[in-house]
Design an enzyme around this catalytic site. Structure first.
Site, short mmCIF file in Angstrom:
data_model
loop_
_atom_site.label_atom_id
_atom_site.label_comp_id
_atom_site.label_asym_id
_atom_site.label_seq_id
_atom_site.Cartn_x
_atom_site.Cartn_y
_atom_site.Cartn_z
N TYR A 172 -1.54 -8.19 7.08
CA TYR A 172 -2.16 -8.85 7.86
C TYR A 172 -2.34 -10.33 8.36
CZ TYR A 172 -5.51 -4.99 7.37
OH TYR A 172 -5.89 -3.60 6.74
N ASP B 168 1.05 -1.72 0.42
CA ASP B 168 0.08 0.08 -0.29
C ASP B 168 0.55 1.14 -0.09
OD1 ASP B 168 -2.55 1.59 0.41
OD2 ASP B 168 -2.73 1.27 2.17
N1 AR6 Z 1 5.08 -5.01 -4.77
C1 AR6 Z 1 4.72 -6.44 -4.76
N2 AR6 Z 1 4.14 -6.77 -3.39
C2 AR6 Z 1 4.59 -6.41 -2.64
C3 AR6 Z 1 5.28 -4.70 -2.30
C4 AR6 Z 1 5.37 -4.62 -4.37
N3 AR6 Z 1 5.80 -3.22 -3.72
N4 AR6 Z 1 5.42 -4.72 -1.24
C5 AR6 Z 1 5.48 -5.81 -0.32
N5 AR6 Z 1 4.77 -6.09 -0.80
P1 AR6 Z 1 1.32 -5.85 2.98
P2 AR6 Z 1 -1.41 -6.93 3.85
C6 AR6 Z 1 4.45 -8.19 -0.54
O1 AR6 Z 1 2.01 -6.00 4.23
O2 AR6 Z 1 -0.77 -7.95 4.53
C7 AR6 Z 1 -1.17 -2.01 5.04
O3 AR6 Z 1 -0.37 -0.83 5.50
C8 AR6 Z 1 4.72 -8.39 0.74
O4 AR6 Z 1 5.99 -8.88 0.87
O5 AR6 Z 1 1.42 -4.79 2.07
O6 AR6 Z 1 -2.93 -7.35 2.92
C9 AR6 Z 1 -2.22 -1.64 4.83
O7 AR6 Z 1 -2.42 -0.31 4.12
C10 AR6 Z 1 3.49 -9.42 0.58
O8 AR6 Z 1 3.53 -10.29 0.73
O9 AR6 Z 1 -0.36 -6.02 2.60
C11 AR6 Z 1 -3.65 -2.74 5.69
O10 AR6 Z 1 -2.90 -1.61 6.59
C12 AR6 Z 1 1.69 -8.87 0.43
O11 AR6 Z 1 2.28 -7.56 0.05
C13 AR6 Z 1 -2.07 -3.66 5.56
O12 AR6 Z 1 -0.72 -3.00 5.21
C14 AR6 Z 1 1.17 -8.69 1.10
O13 AR6 Z 1 1.75 -7.04 2.86
C15 AR6 Z 1 -2.65 -4.60 4.68
O14 AR6 Z 1 -1.80 -5.66 5.22
#
Ligand code: AR6
Length: 166
Positions: free
Chosen positions: A123, A34
């Site tokens: 999450y 995000d």
């Molecule tokens: N490109 C692709 N994947 C990514 C990137 C990127 N640039 N950066 C991280 N990931 P998360 P959630 C991966 O924590 O669990 C936020 O604060 C990461 O390694 O981003 O759904 C929101 O505002 C992991 O595999 O999302 C919400 O409050 C995946 O993306 C909360 O985090 C998801 O990790 C959502 O948590």
């Protein structure tokens, strides 16, 4: 049904019509993917998101992509479930995130969509279970979207998604 592929990389660099953001209900940005998407899209994304908030878990809404590089034209914001041990309908909410995001992409006329591994970071969703849900759901949703790319940020997620695809 769309063609489904798995890659490892940064979703803000994918050459697709729409990228999906693993957002929170406020749609104002946060950490993880995000944060990366908001940095790449610029400050107008927060304003556009806020105007559509709150977004409940399992739902998806779209904004323009603002400063993201072409061909990306849309950001589809979906709110994954927070993992609570599997007792709070997390699996069906996660499947709903993928299904609703594809439906929104379809309604926008997007031909290609990239997804991050929703809910598997902050999450806390177990990545192996999440990978199976991601693949099974995007594979089975009827759509005119031609290409769905599942983008793993790390090698472990890439391997899990690849295994789920086979
Ligand atoms: N490109 C692709 N994947 C990514 C990137 C990127 N640039 N950066 C991280 N990931 P998360 P959630 C991966 O924590 O669990 C936020 O604060 C990461 O390694 O981003 O759904 C929101 O505002 C992991 O595999 O999302 C919400 O409050 C995946 O993306 C909360 O985090 C998801 O990790 C959502 O948590």
């Amino acid at each position: 049904m769309a063609r489904v592929e798995v890659v490892q990389g940064d979703i803000t660099r994918e050459d697709v019509d729409a990228i999906v953001n693993a957002a929170n209900s406020s749609l104002r940005g946060g950490g993880g993917v995000d944060g990366a998407i908001h940095r790449a899209a610029g400050p107008r994304l927060k304003e556009a998101g806020a105007a559509l908030a709150p977004c409940p878990p399992g739902e998806a809404v779209a904004t323009p992509a603002f400063d993201l590089d072409p061909p990306v034209r849309h950001v589809i914001h979906t709110v994954g479930p927070v993992w609570k041990g599997g007792t709070r309908d997390e699996a069906s909410l996660l499947a709903s995130c993928y299904r609703r995001s594809v439906e929104v992409a379809d309604s926008l006329g997007a031909r290609s969509v990239a997804f991050p591994a929703i809910s598997t970071g902050i999450y806390g969703y177990p990545p192996d279970q999440a990978a199976r849900i991601a693949v099974d759901t995007v594979r089975s949703v009827p759509t005119r979207v031609e290409l769905i790319r599942l983008v793993a940020f790390d090698r472990v997620t890439y391997d899990l998604l690849t295994a789920a695809l086979d």
